[in-house]
Design a protein around this motif. Structure first.
Motif, PDB file in Angstrom:
ATOM      1  N   LYS A   1     -56.588  72.265 100.210  1.00 38.16           N
ATOM      2  CA  LYS A   1     -55.295  72.824  99.800  1.00 38.16           C
ATOM      3  C   LYS A   1     -54.153  71.859 100.108  1.00 38.16           C
ATOM      4  CE  LYS A   1     -56.756  77.601 100.391  1.00 38.16           C
ATOM      5  NZ  LYS A   1     -58.151  77.249 100.453  1.00 38.16           N
TER       6      LYS A   1
ATOM      7  N   LEU B   1     -44.939  76.044  98.933  1.00 39.63           N
ATOM      8  CA  LEU B   1     -45.819  76.117  97.763  1.00 39.63           C
ATOM      9  C   LEU B   1     -47.227  75.715  98.173  1.00 39.63           C
ATOM     10  CD1 LEU B   1     -43.380  74.335  95.300  1.00 39.63           C
ATOM     11  CD2 LEU B   1     -43.736  76.792  95.577  1.00 39.63           C
TER      12      LEU B   1
ATOM     13  N   SER C   1     -54.045  74.082  94.908  1.00 42.32           N
ATOM     14  CA  SER C   1     -55.446  73.677  95.065  1.00 42.32           C
ATOM     15  C   SER C   1     -55.492  72.150  95.074  1.00 42.32           C
ATOM     16  CB  SER C   1     -56.284  74.213  93.902  1.00 42.32           C
ATOM     17  OG  SER C   1     -55.948  73.527  92.704  1.00 42.32           O
TER      18      SER C   1
ATOM     19  N   LYS D   1     -51.226  75.704  91.122  1.00 43.88           N
ATOM     20  CA  LYS D   1     -50.464  76.515  92.064  1.00 43.88           C
ATOM     21  C   LYS D   1     -51.246  77.782  92.396  1.00 43.88           C
ATOM     22  CE  LYS D   1     -45.946  78.592  92.824  1.00 43.88           C
ATOM     23  NZ  LYS D   1     -44.627  78.850  92.254  1.00 43.88           N
ATOM     24  N   ILE D   2     -51.439  78.000  93.705  1.00 43.49           N
ATOM     25  CA  ILE D   2     -52.127  79.200  94.176  1.00 43.49           C
ATOM     26  C   ILE D   2     -51.108  80.296  94.464  1.00 43.49           C
ATOM     27  CG2 ILE D   2     -53.545  80.158  96.037  1.00 43.49           C
ATOM     28  CD1 ILE D   2     -54.798  77.326  96.296  1.00 43.49           C
ATOM     29  N   ARG D   3     -50.055  79.930  95.203  1.00 45.38           N
ATOM     30  CA  ARG D   3     -49.020  80.923  95.499  1.00 45.38           C
ATOM     31  C   ARG D   3     -47.778  80.236  96.038  1.00 45.38           C
ATOM     32  NH1 ARG D   3     -52.832  82.100  99.371  1.00 45.38           N
ATOM     33  NH2 ARG D   3     -53.469  83.886  98.162  1.00 45.38           N
ATOM     34  N   SER D   4     -46.729  81.014  96.064  1.00 47.85           N
ATOM     35  CA  SER D   4     -45.472  80.628  96.692  1.00 47.85           C
ATOM     36  C   SER D   4     -45.280  81.551  97.890  1.00 47.85           C
ATOM     37  CB  SER D   4     -44.322  80.797  95.693  1.00 47.85           C
ATOM     38  OG  SER D   4     -43.101  80.546  96.324  1.00 47.85           O
ATOM     39  N   ILE D   5     -45.078  80.950  99.056  1.00 47.67           N
ATOM     40  CA  ILE D   5     -44.879  81.720 100.285  1.00 47.67           C
ATOM     41  C   ILE D   5     -43.398  81.671 100.617  1.00 47.67           C
ATOM     42  CG2 ILE D   5     -45.408  81.823 102.751  1.00 47.67           C
ATOM     43  CD1 ILE D   5     -48.106  80.430 102.020  1.00 47.67           C
ATOM     44  N   LYS D   6     -42.785  82.845 100.738  1.00 46.44           N
ATOM     45  CA  LYS D   6     -41.352  82.921 101.006  1.00 46.44           C
ATOM     46  C   LYS D   6     -41.112  83.669 102.312  1.00 46.44           C
ATOM     47  CE  LYS D   6     -40.117  82.603  96.193  1.00 46.44           C
ATOM     48  NZ  LYS D   6     -39.310  83.078  95.099  1.00 46.44           N
TER      49      LYS D   6
ATOM     50  N   GLU E   1     -39.078  78.354 100.301  1.00 48.25           N
ATOM     51  CA  GLU E   1     -40.461  78.648  99.965  1.00 48.25           C
ATOM     52  C   GLU E   1     -41.391  77.496 100.327  1.00 48.25           C
ATOM     53  OE1 GLU E   1     -40.944  79.313  95.768  1.00 48.25           O
ATOM     54  OE2 GLU E   1     -39.997  77.425  95.258  1.00 48.25           O
TER      55      GLU E   1
ATOM     56  N   LYS F   1     -51.800  83.292 103.394  1.00 49.98           N
ATOM     57  CA  LYS F   1     -51.294  84.292 102.454  1.00 49.98           C
ATOM     58  C   LYS F   1     -49.781  84.444 102.586  1.00 49.98           C
ATOM     59  CE  LYS F   1     -55.502  87.027 102.332  1.00 49.98           C
ATOM     60  NZ  LYS F   1     -56.127  88.303 102.711  1.00 49.98           N
ATOM     61  N   GLY F   2     -49.230  83.900 103.671  1.00 43.07           N
ATOM     62  CA  GLY F   2     -47.792  84.002 103.898  1.00 43.07           C
ATOM     63  C   GLY F   2     -47.402  85.068 104.898  1.00 43.07           C
TER      64      GLY F   2
END
Length: 184
Positions: A34, A45, A48, A53-58, A43, A134-135
């Motif tokens: 990752k 980011l 993979s 893009k897997i996710r944006s963590i805020k 955020e 997961k954030g």
């Protein structure tokens, strides 16, 4: 170039005569398969290894206002740093500051956790958020980070729930390894 996954503005934008002295550092870290990017806009980011893009963590981060003292520190850095001081007088009128520091200064990834350094300060310590991938907020800690100047810090990292920092002791002229157990 295989794929562009993120970009940030460079601090010097001579075309419109602006120099952003305080901005997102835009650092990135790799852990396993990752890629983690300090993406700005509060955020982190997550990509993979193929750049998808897997996710944006805020994370929820308190805004820290830039004070006049902060502005002076940054200006003095550019005024005295060997690489920039020759240009200081010619470009000092172009300096710009946002109202607030970026929410996240830098990120570190270790042991399947994200350590997000914020600009929040208390008793000469900075607040670090500890997040899972997961954030979700696992906790936060306040750590003293030795600064070289407003933009650079002494070398530090995280491993096995500990904070490791290499500090140059100016009196003894020796490097010291500081280790602190994280309690959160």
């Amino acid at each position: 170039k295989l794929k562009e996954i993120h970009k940030i503005p460079f601090k010097f934008q001579f075309g419109n005569q602006k120099i952003h002295l305080v901005r997102n550092q835009g650092n990135f870290r790799v852990w396993g398969d990752k890629i983690f990017v300090n993406g700005g806009k509060s955020e982190i980011l997550l990509f993979s290894s193929e750049g998808e893009k897997i996710r944006s963590i805020k994370p929820d981060v308190n805004k820290v206002k830039i004070t006049e003292t902060d502005k002076i520190r940054y200006k003095n850095y550019y005024k005295n740093y060997p690489e920039y001081k020759q240009y200081y007088d010619a470009v000092k009128e172009w300096f710009t500051f946002p109202k607030y520091f970026p929410s996240i200064h830098e990120i570190y990834v270790s042991d399947n956790r994200i350590y997000a350094e914020t600009h929040e300060k208390k008793n000469e310590k900075r607040r670090f958020l500890i997040l899972n991938f997961k954030g979700d907020l696992l906790g936060s800690v306040w750590l003293k980070v030795a600064e070289i100047n407003p933009l650079e810090k002494h070398i530090y990292t995280f491993h096995n729930n500990k904070f490791y920092q290499l500090v140059d002791n100016e009196e003894s002229e020796q490097w010291e390894l500081h280790i602190e157990e994280l309690v959160y």
